[in-house]
Design a protein around this motif. Sequence first.
Motif, PDB file in Angstrom:
ATOM      1  N   THR A  41       0.967  -1.214   0.202  1.00 35.45           N
ATOM      2  CA  THR A  41      -0.153  -0.126   0.135  1.00 35.45           C
ATOM      3  C   THR A  41       0.917   1.320  -0.027  1.00 35.45           C
ATOM      4  N   VAL A  42       1.973   1.212   0.819  1.00 38.60           N
ATOM      5  CA  VAL A  42       2.840   2.332   0.868  1.00 38.60           C
ATOM      6  C   VAL A  42       3.454   2.677  -0.196  1.00 38.60           C
ATOM      7  N   ILE A  60      11.304   7.768   3.663  1.00 38.99           N
ATOM      8  CA  ILE A  60      10.021   7.205   3.830  1.00 38.99           C
ATOM      9  C   ILE A  60      10.544   5.801   3.353  1.00 38.99           C
ATOM     10  N   ASP A  61      10.392   4.500   4.256  1.00 41.60           N
ATOM     11  CA  ASP A  61      10.927   3.185   3.954  1.00 41.60           C
ATOM     12  C   ASP A  61       9.843   2.484   3.926  1.00 41.60           C
ATOM     13  N   PRO A  62       8.956   1.658   2.833  1.00 37.90           N
ATOM     14  CA  PRO A  62       8.064   0.948   2.946  1.00 37.90           C
ATOM     15  C   PRO A  62       8.086  -0.304   3.872  1.00 37.90           C
ATOM     16  N   ASP A 111      -0.797   4.089   8.594  1.00 36.75           N
ATOM     17  CA  ASP A 111      -1.358   5.420   8.320  1.00 36.75           C
ATOM     18  C   ASP A 111      -0.732   6.368   8.719  1.00 36.75           C
ATOM     19  N   SER A 112       0.042   6.588   9.459  1.00 36.00           N
ATOM     20  CA  SER A 112       1.238   7.367   9.809  1.00 36.00           C
ATOM     21  C   SER A 112       2.172   7.579   8.647  1.00 36.00           C
ATOM     22  N   VAL A 113       2.578   6.683   7.983  1.00 35.47           N
ATOM     23  CA  VAL A 113       3.294   7.156   6.716  1.00 35.47           C
ATOM     24  C   VAL A 113       2.482   7.607   5.570  1.00 35.47           C
ATOM     25  N   ILE A 114       1.052   7.105   5.268  1.00 37.05           N
ATOM     26  CA  ILE A 114       0.362   7.407   4.194  1.00 37.05           C
ATOM     27  C   ILE A 114       0.279   9.181   4.644  1.00 37.05           C
ATOM     28  N   LYS A 119       0.696  12.235   2.226  1.00 37.29           N
ATOM     29  CA  LYS A 119      -0.067  13.451   1.821  1.00 37.29           C
ATOM     30  C   LYS A 119       0.241  14.812   2.176  1.00 37.29           C
ATOM     31  N   SER A 120       0.998  14.776   3.369  1.00 38.45           N
ATOM     32  CA  SER A 120       1.492  15.944   3.637  1.00 38.45           C
ATOM     33  C   SER A 120       2.482  16.500   2.786  1.00 38.45           C
TER      34      SER A 120
END
Length: 596
Positions: free
Chosen positions: A48-49, A82-84, A94-97, A101-102
């Motif tokens: 997903t990430v 960011i590392d999936p 959710d935190s990574v997503i 978005k940010s």
Amino acid sequence: MPDGGFVISAIEPADKNLLKAYCIPGAKCVISGNTVTVSYDESMMSATVENELHELEKEVQTAKSQLRLVDYDAISERIAKIDPEDVFDLESRDSVIDEIKSISRMLIEQREVEVRSVWYVPLEKSQKAVYKTVEAMKEAGINQLCLGIVSDGKSIVRVPDMKIYKADSRSYHFDILQTYVSACKEQGIELVVSIPVFFGGDGAACTPYLTLTNGGEINAEHFASPANDEFFEEITEYFSYIATHYAIDGIQYDYIRYPYFDGTTDFGYDDASKKLFTAETGLGADVIDGIAKQLRAHENWNDWVNFKTSLIDRRVAELSEKIRSLRPDIYISAAVANDTGADFYCQDSSHWLAAGNVDGIYPMSYSAGIFPEATKKFGSYMTDSSYLIMGNGAYMSLSLDEMYRQFNEQAIFGGDGIAFFEWGAYVDHGYAAAFEKDVMSKPALSFTYAESASIEALRTMAAARFELYFAESGKTGDTLDTDMSLVEMYTVLAAYGNDYLTQDIELALRIEKMSKADKKGGNYLVSESSDEPSSEASAGASGSVEESGASVTDSDASASSDSGEAGNSNVLPWIIGGVLAVAAVAVGVIFGRKKK
């Protein structure tokens, strides 16, 4: 989509919610007959990430191709962190997503020159509440206020001998509009007064002027007939009074159209309209009766629609001519319907712009997912001396993601700014709090308010975009000389065949062409003895008009909490004034009757 894959779609609301909840990118989907089984576990979270990250990287490339002026280095640094593989549960996913978005919102350019407007019908009951509202708008990054001064047949301004509106009761305690003028000037917010033209007059007072349906009924919204000369004289007088008594920066026509034609109920069957139609077309009552029954199926339907559309066109031209004769220093705009079918509203804003009868339009493109096409459609109406501000439906509880998309899309597809409908919803739904942290964290110039400063800022933006173009293309080139004339700058940039390179100077040229700068400073306002209840309320009510703005806004809470201050403190002077006014009227009536 992979080879041999399927598209799973939904139409019904319940099915849509099911898809949103369970069909997450990265999930496993198995189709067996008519059964669709979706599974999602820890092993799929990183997928997903990865998918979201891939989409973000595509967005970065799109932003670069569109020459958006954003901080690409800072964006790259955040993406690199960011590392999936760090995703191991729903919370971390959710935190990574949220972080993705940010970062995505960092790709929305904060243009130094753009209109950031809100529509608002004032609720305040005191001067203090007005100032608090305007201050809140300023803090939220708003640089223009479209203030509705008529609502439910009531006007916040008490115009002498006003026939079509009742006076808002608050207007007897303080001059609401003048307080807005003063507060907006203090905050540097442009004040545009928005007034309904054919809609919403006091029902009892406007009955003789109202248009009728094809069934001979009065419209519940109290639309006046555009063919009624007496009504149009009254509304013209109202506009004229506002223009000559308040140092506003612009006037906006609202509801300058017929009510919506839904295919069954049509409008314009009042006596004034029928008489004028016959005079202009030679088609008599029998034809009009036939049109009323057959509507689009009648052979003269297009004649009927063209007649009504031309009538609205003439009224726009007449009203603008009058206002410009009184206030040549202000901009005239119109809030227009998004649906532009010829017979829907009989509202041809493209003609108004081409004829120069309005300077700009604010399409009310309020729904989700329509900004790209709507912006391009209305953008095609633009001339070399007009502007386009896209109307956003904040009141419709759009998702925050949709709000960000529309803010970005209006800029990408040719808009000159955005107008949120309306301030209360914009605040209550959390949009103001979100936007002021990122896409509206830096102030922007309204080009209809600060013309010279806007042109200079656009020169600088064009040079920065020119530099980005060479950096991204790998080509070498000279820096852009910002001391050249705008025409020379445009010629240099246009030679590269990239519309994104020329966008800033194209707007600068339009600003220069439609400029009111040579009209500023004129003594256009009527000077008369003031009957205001306090010096604060009447400050700046007359005198020369300068390049400055105004604005207003407040929530219900702040309006109510302050209602006991300036409002009640001014009751006694108004009671005394009211008694004297009644006495004066009585004397006037006595002498008037004697004269007859």
